[in-house]
Design a protein around this motif. Structure first.
Motif, mmCIF file in Angstrom:
data_model
loop_
_atom_site.group_PDB
_atom_site.id
_atom_site.type_symbol
_atom_site.label_atom_id
_atom_site.label_comp_id
_atom_site.label_asym_id
_atom_site.label_seq_id
_atom_site.Cartn_x
_atom_site.Cartn_y
_atom_site.Cartn_z
ATOM 1 N N LYS A 80 -14.010 94.419 19.312
ATOM 2 C CA LYS A 80 -13.530 95.752 19.703
ATOM 3 C C LYS A 80 -14.635 96.590 20.325
ATOM 4 O O LYS A 80 -14.388 97.586 20.978
ATOM 5 C CB LYS A 80 -12.897 96.470 18.521
ATOM 6 N N PHE A 81 -15.909 96.208 20.075
ATOM 7 C CA PHE A 81 -16.998 96.960 20.660
ATOM 8 C C PHE A 81 -17.558 96.287 21.907
ATOM 9 O O PHE A 81 -18.422 96.836 22.587
ATOM 10 C CB PHE A 81 -18.124 97.153 19.635
ATOM 11 N N LYS A 82 -17.064 95.098 22.209
ATOM 12 C CA LYS A 82 -17.585 94.368 23.343
ATOM 13 C C LYS A 82 -17.374 95.109 24.652
ATOM 14 O O LYS A 82 -18.175 95.026 25.569
ATOM 15 C CB LYS A 82 -16.906 92.997 23.401
ATOM 16 N N ALA A 138 -11.727 102.774 22.155
ATOM 17 C CA ALA A 138 -12.388 101.922 21.170
ATOM 18 C C ALA A 138 -11.436 101.407 20.105
ATOM 19 O O ALA A 138 -11.718 100.393 19.456
ATOM 20 C CB ALA A 138 -13.530 102.691 20.515
ATOM 21 N N TRP A 183 -17.743 98.059 25.341
ATOM 22 C CA TRP A 183 -18.769 99.040 25.668
ATOM 23 C C TRP A 183 -19.965 98.410 26.370
ATOM 24 O O TRP A 183 -20.745 99.107 27.028
ATOM 25 C CB TRP A 183 -19.226 99.761 24.398
ATOM 26 N N ASN A 225 -12.556 108.389 24.385
ATOM 27 C CA ASN A 225 -13.372 107.219 24.061
ATOM 28 C C ASN A 225 -12.975 106.586 22.726
ATOM 29 O O ASN A 225 -13.002 105.358 22.578
ATOM 30 C CB ASN A 225 -14.846 107.599 24.049
ATOM 31 N N SER A 226 -12.605 107.425 21.745
ATOM 32 C CA SER A 226 -12.173 106.873 20.458
ATOM 33 C C SER A 226 -10.846 106.137 20.598
ATOM 34 O O SER A 226 -10.597 105.139 19.906
ATOM 35 C CB SER A 226 -12.059 107.982 19.411
ATOM 36 N N GLU A 284 -11.821 97.033 11.405
ATOM 37 C CA GLU A 284 -12.793 96.158 12.053
ATOM 38 C C GLU A 284 -12.768 94.720 11.529
ATOM 39 O O GLU A 284 -13.594 93.895 11.931
ATOM 40 C CB GLU A 284 -14.218 96.728 11.924
ATOM 41 N N ASP A 302 -9.163 96.649 20.761
ATOM 42 C CA ASP A 302 -10.239 95.737 21.110
ATOM 43 C C ASP A 302 -9.955 95.042 22.447
ATOM 44 O O ASP A 302 -8.814 94.950 22.905
ATOM 45 C CB ASP A 302 -10.534 94.723 19.996
ATOM 46 N N GLU A 303 -11.015 94.584 23.093
ATOM 47 C CA GLU A 303 -10.902 94.043 24.443
ATOM 48 C C GLU A 303 -9.949 92.857 24.551
ATOM 49 O O GLU A 303 -9.144 92.798 25.487
ATOM 50 C CB GLU A 303 -12.286 93.664 24.964
#
Length: 464
Positions: free
Chosen positions: A4-6, A411, A8, A407-408, A81, A414-415
């Motif tokens: 999910k952070f990828k 995020a 960024w 942005n939240s 997460e 996830d990608e």
């Protein structure tokens, strides 16, 4: 790095100077690749996501538009997460009643349609059962928003996030991925994957949602009296005149709680009379009087925040469609909870009402409604509205808070989920009505932030 952070890691630092009449804003641009044909991916064989997985089936029974169909419901979600798969232990499994709400025009739901759904979690006897989905309070009634018309997937969630800090209520929601089977065999096919949805609270009279007193008619002394709370939905004129009434000043009001079939004619007359009294306080000669006018019956603070959040999102449906008002027993009329923003925040391409592009950040929408214009003709109300906007621009609606909300929301998905959704619904790039064509998810996501900042800058010049 968690999936999910990828996304960024692909952020490009860039300044987008948007030549608008009123402002220039900085946009966040995410990289994104063209989707592949979903049928070739076999993604369900190794399906992993940080989002809750909702898996439903109707065991061969097709869904019928606006009718409930029995099925099964399961939820797999380990927590924030954590990675969820279709082989995980089922957290919640239950019978369910499913009703399509639209999204694309259809009579029955098939593999090529992504519709909004209303679901009611039940036990084996068909009675409602309250469950918790992600962090949201236990309830049996839920809405699954398809987000079909919103290629950014985040418009409604972003507005709800902003509204949660205001004096107007908004439903809670969380993103999920939906698997839906209508066939009778036990195999999962790529077409059973229905994409990213938003699980959303329904508008309902209950503690934790719209918490108002029960509506009732009972014997008090020697006479029967009607009292308690009620919820009305403002919407388009329908085919069944028993479900709604049109007020003297043109509001089409549906009986949302209690439902029309639960009300006696005398009880409907009580609600109609109450609305007429409130309208008279707005359009009457003494409307500016604090004791005789609208301030006696309407909660002004929630109304002002309702106006502000709808103007920020440039919601053309506000006070005409998918809007709610409610009144608790002995209290003032409240505006809200707010409706969906899938088709707004710069998304809808054309408005037949006044021949303008809604993606244009200038121009009022709700402020042009006769009801709001009447209130704004009262200098006391107008000054209070302007002061509240200026206050919010220094607190909960600063440019930084707008960017944080966008942005939240990005995020929160996830990608891989984004990739699966747009691979499954590749036709979104060509066939979505009331939407401009955007080739990449990143452009659409950044467009939400550009619009909100530009719109807020324009409103700064109006609410002085």
């Amino acid at each position: 790095m968690p999936a999910k952070f990828k996304v960024w890691s692909y952020i490009i630092s860039a300044v987008l100077v948007v030549a608008l009449l009123t402002s220039a804003v900085v946009g966040l641009v995410l990289s994104y690749s063209e989707p592949q044909n979903y049928e070739e991916q076999n993604a369900l064989d190794s399906f992993e996501t940080t989002l809750p997985i909702i898996h439903m089936t109707t065991v061969g029974n097709p869904l019928a538009y606006k009718q409930y169909t029995s099925g099964t419901f399961s939820l797999r979600y380990k927590g924030l997460e954590e990675i969820n798969t279709l082989t995980d232990e089922i957290e919640i499994g239950s019978p369910v009643a499913i009703r399509p709400l639209g999204g694309k025009a259809f009579d029955t739901w098939s593999a090529d349609e992504k519709s909004n759904l209303r679901i009611e979690i039940q036990d084996s006897l068909g009675e409602d059962v309250d469950i918790q989905i992600a962090y949201m309070p236990d309830e049996s009634d839920w809405k699954l928003l398809s987000l079909y018309n919103d290629k950014s997937l985040i418009r409604t969630n972003t507005i709800y996030t902003l509204a949660s800090e205001l004096r107007v209520t908004a439903p809670r929601m969380t993103f999920c991925e939906l698997i839906f089977e209508t066939d009778v065999d036990e195999n999962l096919y790529a077409s059973d994957y229905r994409g990213v949805y938003a699980v959303t609270e329904t508008i309902k009279q209950t503690r934790g949602r719209t918490d108002i007193a029960d509506f009732s008619t009972g014997l008090k002394g020697q006479e029967f009296e009607t009292g308690g709370g009620y919820i009305l939905k403002i919407d388009s004129v329908g085919d069944d005149p028993t479900l709604f009434f049109t007020s003297e000043h043109g509001f089409n009001l549906y009986y949302d709680y209690p439902k029309s079939e639960m009300l006696l004619d005398e009880e409907k007359a009580y609600i109609i009379s109450d609305i007429a009294k409130i309208e008279q306080s707005v359009w009457g000669e003494d409307y500016t009087d604090a004791d005789k006018g609208y301030r006696r019956y309407i909660d002004v603070d929630t109304l002002i925040d309702f106006i502000i959040i709808n103007e920020l999102g440039k919601n053309y449906d506000a006070l005409t469609k998918d809007a709610y008002i409610y009144r608790d027993d002995g209290k003032k009329l409240q505006f809200g909870p707010i409706g969906e923003f899938t088709n707004f925040v710069g998304n809808t391409y054309y408005s037949a009402k006044n021949d303008v592009h809604i993606s244009d950040v200038s121009g009022f929408v709700l402020m042009e409604h006769p009801f709001v214009k009447r209130l704004c003709s009262d200098e006391w109300f107008s000054k209070r509205l302007n002061a509240r906007w200026q206050e919010l621009r220094k607190s909960f609606l600063t440019d930084e808070k707008l960017e944080k909300a966008v942005n939240s929301s990005i995020a929160a998905i996830d990608e891989p989920a984004i990739e699966r959704n747009f691979s499954r619904w590749n036709e979104l790039y060509d066939h979505v009505s009331q939407d401009k064509i955007v080739d990449y998810y990143a452009k659409e996501a950044s467009a939400v932030l550009i619009f909100l900042k530009s719109r807020a800058a324009w409103l700064d010049e109006q609410f002085k």
